[in-house]
Scaffold this motif. Structure first.
Motif, mmCIF file in Angstrom:
data_model
loop_
_atom_site.group_PDB
_atom_site.id
_atom_site.type_symbol
_atom_site.label_atom_id
_atom_site.label_comp_id
_atom_site.label_asym_id
_atom_site.label_seq_id
_atom_site.Cartn_x
_atom_site.Cartn_y
_atom_site.Cartn_z
ATOM 1 N N ASP A 1 0.844 -1.194 0.000
ATOM 2 C CA ASP A 1 0.000 0.000 0.000
ATOM 3 C C ASP A 1 0.888 1.257 0.000
ATOM 4 O O ASP A 1 1.050 1.920 1.020
ATOM 5 C CB ASP A 1 -0.913 -0.037 1.233
ATOM 6 C CG ASP A 1 -1.886 1.130 1.213
ATOM 7 O OD1 ASP A 1 -1.876 1.899 0.226
ATOM 8 O OD2 ASP A 1 -2.633 1.277 2.188
ATOM 9 N N GLY A 2 1.451 1.559 -1.175
ATOM 10 C CA GLY A 2 2.371 2.687 -1.289
ATOM 11 C C GLY A 2 1.726 4.006 -0.887
ATOM 12 O O GLY A 2 2.376 4.882 -0.322
ATOM 13 N N LYS A 3 0.450 4.110 -1.167
ATOM 14 C CA LYS A 3 -0.233 5.373 -0.935
ATOM 15 C C LYS A 3 -0.262 5.744 0.564
ATOM 16 O O LYS A 3 0.138 6.850 0.947
ATOM 17 C CB LYS A 3 -1.662 5.259 -1.481
ATOM 18 C CG LYS A 3 -2.400 6.559 -1.518
ATOM 19 C CD LYS A 3 -3.712 6.407 -2.274
ATOM 20 C CE LYS A 3 -4.468 7.722 -2.192
ATOM 21 N NZ LYS A 3 -5.769 7.639 -2.832
ATOM 22 N N THR A 4 -0.700 4.780 1.383
ATOM 23 C CA THR A 4 -0.760 5.050 2.829
ATOM 24 C C THR A 4 0.639 5.373 3.357
ATOM 25 O O THR A 4 0.827 6.273 4.171
ATOM 26 C CB THR A 4 -1.328 3.811 3.579
ATOM 27 O OG1 THR A 4 -2.552 3.479 2.954
ATOM 28 C CG2 THR A 4 -1.526 4.077 5.047
ATOM 29 N N TYR A 5 1.624 4.601 2.863
ATOM 30 C CA TYR A 5 3.003 4.793 3.320
ATOM 31 C C TYR A 5 3.496 6.202 2.948
ATOM 32 O O TYR A 5 4.040 6.931 3.784
ATOM 33 C CB TYR A 5 3.900 3.729 2.669
ATOM 34 C CG TYR A 5 5.313 3.732 3.202
ATOM 35 C CD1 TYR A 5 5.610 3.272 4.480
ATOM 36 C CD2 TYR A 5 6.367 4.189 2.410
ATOM 37 C CE1 TYR A 5 6.910 3.274 4.963
ATOM 38 C CE2 TYR A 5 7.672 4.191 2.885
ATOM 39 C CZ TYR A 5 7.930 3.728 4.158
ATOM 40 O OH TYR A 5 9.217 3.741 4.636
ATOM 41 N N PRO B 1 0.451 15.444 -3.768
ATOM 42 C CA PRO B 1 -0.031 14.063 -3.647
ATOM 43 C C PRO B 1 0.947 13.007 -4.191
ATOM 44 O O PRO B 1 1.936 13.336 -4.852
ATOM 45 C CB PRO B 1 -1.330 14.061 -4.465
ATOM 46 C CG PRO B 1 -1.278 15.261 -5.325
ATOM 47 C CD PRO B 1 -0.346 16.249 -4.700
ATOM 48 N N TYR B 2 0.616 11.759 -3.927
ATOM 49 C CA TYR B 2 1.410 10.575 -4.304
ATOM 50 C C TYR B 2 1.352 10.358 -5.817
ATOM 51 O O TYR B 2 0.316 10.571 -6.434
ATOM 52 C CB TYR B 2 0.812 9.370 -3.567
ATOM 53 C CG TYR B 2 1.476 8.047 -3.809
ATOM 54 C CD1 TYR B 2 2.859 7.905 -3.757
ATOM 55 C CD2 TYR B 2 0.705 6.902 -4.046
ATOM 56 C CE1 TYR B 2 3.450 6.661 -3.947
ATOM 57 C CE2 TYR B 2 1.287 5.662 -4.228
ATOM 58 C CZ TYR B 2 2.664 5.538 -4.187
ATOM 59 O OH TYR B 2 3.252 4.312 -4.372
ATOM 60 N N ASN B 3 2.470 9.887 -6.406
ATOM 61 C CA ASN B 3 2.495 9.663 -7.863
ATOM 62 C C ASN B 3 2.359 8.198 -8.252
ATOM 63 O O ASN B 3 2.599 7.834 -9.405
ATOM 64 C CB ASN B 3 3.783 10.249 -8.464
ATOM 65 C CG ASN B 3 5.029 9.475 -8.045
ATOM 66 O OD1 ASN B 3 4.947 8.472 -7.337
ATOM 67 N ND2 ASN B 3 6.191 9.927 -8.482
ATOM 68 N N ASN B 4 2.040 7.336 -7.253
ATOM 69 C CA ASN B 4 1.827 5.904 -7.507
ATOM 70 C C ASN B 4 3.081 5.142 -7.901
ATOM 71 O O ASN B 4 2.982 4.030 -8.394
ATOM 72 C CB ASN B 4 0.779 5.679 -8.609
ATOM 73 C CG ASN B 4 -0.599 5.896 -8.058
ATOM 74 O OD1 ASN B 4 -0.901 5.433 -6.957
ATOM 75 N ND2 ASN B 4 -1.422 6.644 -8.773
ATOM 76 N N SER B 5 4.268 5.713 -7.710
ATOM 77 C CA SER B 5 5.461 4.945 -8.086
ATOM 78 C C SER B 5 6.050 4.276 -6.853
ATOM 79 O O SER B 5 5.891 4.739 -5.727
ATOM 80 C CB SER B 5 6.496 5.851 -8.758
ATOM 81 O OG SER B 5 7.484 6.208 -7.830
ATOM 82 N N ARG B 6 6.724 3.131 -7.129
ATOM 83 C CA ARG B 6 7.341 2.401 -6.014
ATOM 84 C C ARG B 6 8.820 2.187 -6.304
ATOM 85 O O ARG B 6 9.458 1.314 -5.729
ATOM 86 C CB ARG B 6 6.622 1.061 -5.820
ATOM 87 C CG ARG B 6 5.124 1.221 -5.557
ATOM 88 C CD ARG B 6 4.389 -0.096 -5.617
ATOM 89 N NE ARG B 6 5.077 -1.127 -4.876
ATOM 90 C CZ ARG B 6 5.081 -1.248 -3.559
ATOM 91 N NH1 ARG B 6 4.386 -0.406 -2.839
ATOM 92 N NH2 ARG B 6 5.748 -2.191 -2.963
#
Ligand SMILES: C[S@@+](CC[C@H](N)C(=O)[O-])C[C@H]1O[C@@H](n2cnc3c(N)ncnc32)[C@H](O)[C@@H]1O
Length: 278
Positions: free
Chosen positions: A90-94, A142-147
């Motif tokens: 869950d990259g977003k929460t992190y 905001p988050y860019n969805n990359s890991r």
């Protein structure tokens, strides 16, 4: 120092990568010290790797990152690999939890190695690599969805080696140039003059308003009278032409693709490179 290439460790709004060939073609042939009072991500600094450089930016969290990478690259890499490895499914929460922690440290002015690692982690995982803060000075992109991983370890070690030769400051641009003297080269890449009243122009909570552009033009004249070589880049706007147009400076217009801009019609534009020498 080794000859391997180095490049910015963060993505930065207004980064000058695209303009590097035009900038390099217009450098003075020789100069003494190098000053870069609006260093941002350092695209020009890392390309030129000048000796005897002073770099500065008003963004204290950014300049803390330069300092930490300079003085303790191993600890920085350890900290950032901890952040990357803990990034769960869950990259977003992190991401949002790390952004909150970053803001908490910013508010407490904890300019340490952890803040430096958070700064780079967040830059790599935020939308478009923008650094944008709200009126309270809190980072809110905001988050860019990359890991993907945040840094290239070898590059950080090379950057660290180079930065050991550089003076690092984190104040206003005028203060940074106090000691610039005859024969020194000053590269000035301030926040852009607005293209239109809604365009993105505020990198920090202080922003950079029309009065700041006038103050910068005053400094440009002052550095010119001291005998410094000056190069300044900005948008090709009325304000910039009013401030620099009638003083005998060399103004070259160059075309650029604009990467950080929400308005697709504005993605190709003109910039100027202004010099006070041949
Ligand atoms: C166009 S960016 C520089 C980009 C840089 N050349 C690069 O390649 O990444 C302008 C920088 O000026 C900084 N800045 C804004 N106001 C400033 C001030 N009063 N004094 C010094 N730096 C300032 C911003 O934080 C931002 O990093």
């Amino acid at each position: 120092m080794s000859n391997s290439n180095i490049s910015p460790f963060v993505k930065w709004a207004g980064g000058k990568r695209q303009l590097l060939p035009q900038i390099k073609a217009r450098m003075p042939k020789e100069y003494n010290n190098y000053y870069e009072p609006f260093v941002g991500g350092g695209a020009v600094l890392f390309e030129l790797r000048p000796e005897n450089a002073l770099i500065n930016d008003i963004n204290k969290a950014l300049m803390n990152t330069y300092r930490q990478i300079c003085s303790n690259p191993e600890a920085f890499l350890k900290e950032i690999s901890r952040l990357d490895s803990q990034m769960s499914e869950d990259g977003k929460t992190y991401y949002y939890s790390k952004r909150e922690h970053f803001n908490d440290k910013l508010m407490k002015a904890e300019y340490d190695i952890e803040l430096a690692a958070l700064f780079v982690f967040i830059n790599k995982h935020c939308f478009n690599g923008l650094y944008r803060v709200n009126v309270k000075g809190l980072f809110n992109v905001p988050y860019n969805n990359s890991r993907s991983s945040s840094v290239d370890d070898n590059m950080i070690m090379e950057i660290s080696k180079y930065l050991k030769t550089v003076k690092i400051a984190d104040g206003d641009f005028e203060t940074a140039c106090l000691d610039a003297a005859k024969g020194d080269f000053v590269f000035l890449d301030s926040p852009y003059a607005p293209l239109n009243p809604t365009s993105f122009e505020s990198y920090t909570k202080e922003g950079f308003d029309i009065e700041s552009h006038r103050r910068l033009a005053g400094l440009y004249d002052e550095l010119t009278s001291r005998g410094c070589y000056c190069m300044l880049t900005n948008h090709n706007t009325e304000l910039i032409n009013e401030l620099y147009g009638s003083k005998g400076y060399q103004i070259d217009v160059v075309s650029v693709k604009r990467l950080i801009n929400s308005d697709a019609s504005n993605r190709v534009g003109e910039e100027v490179i202004i010099r006070n020498y041949e």
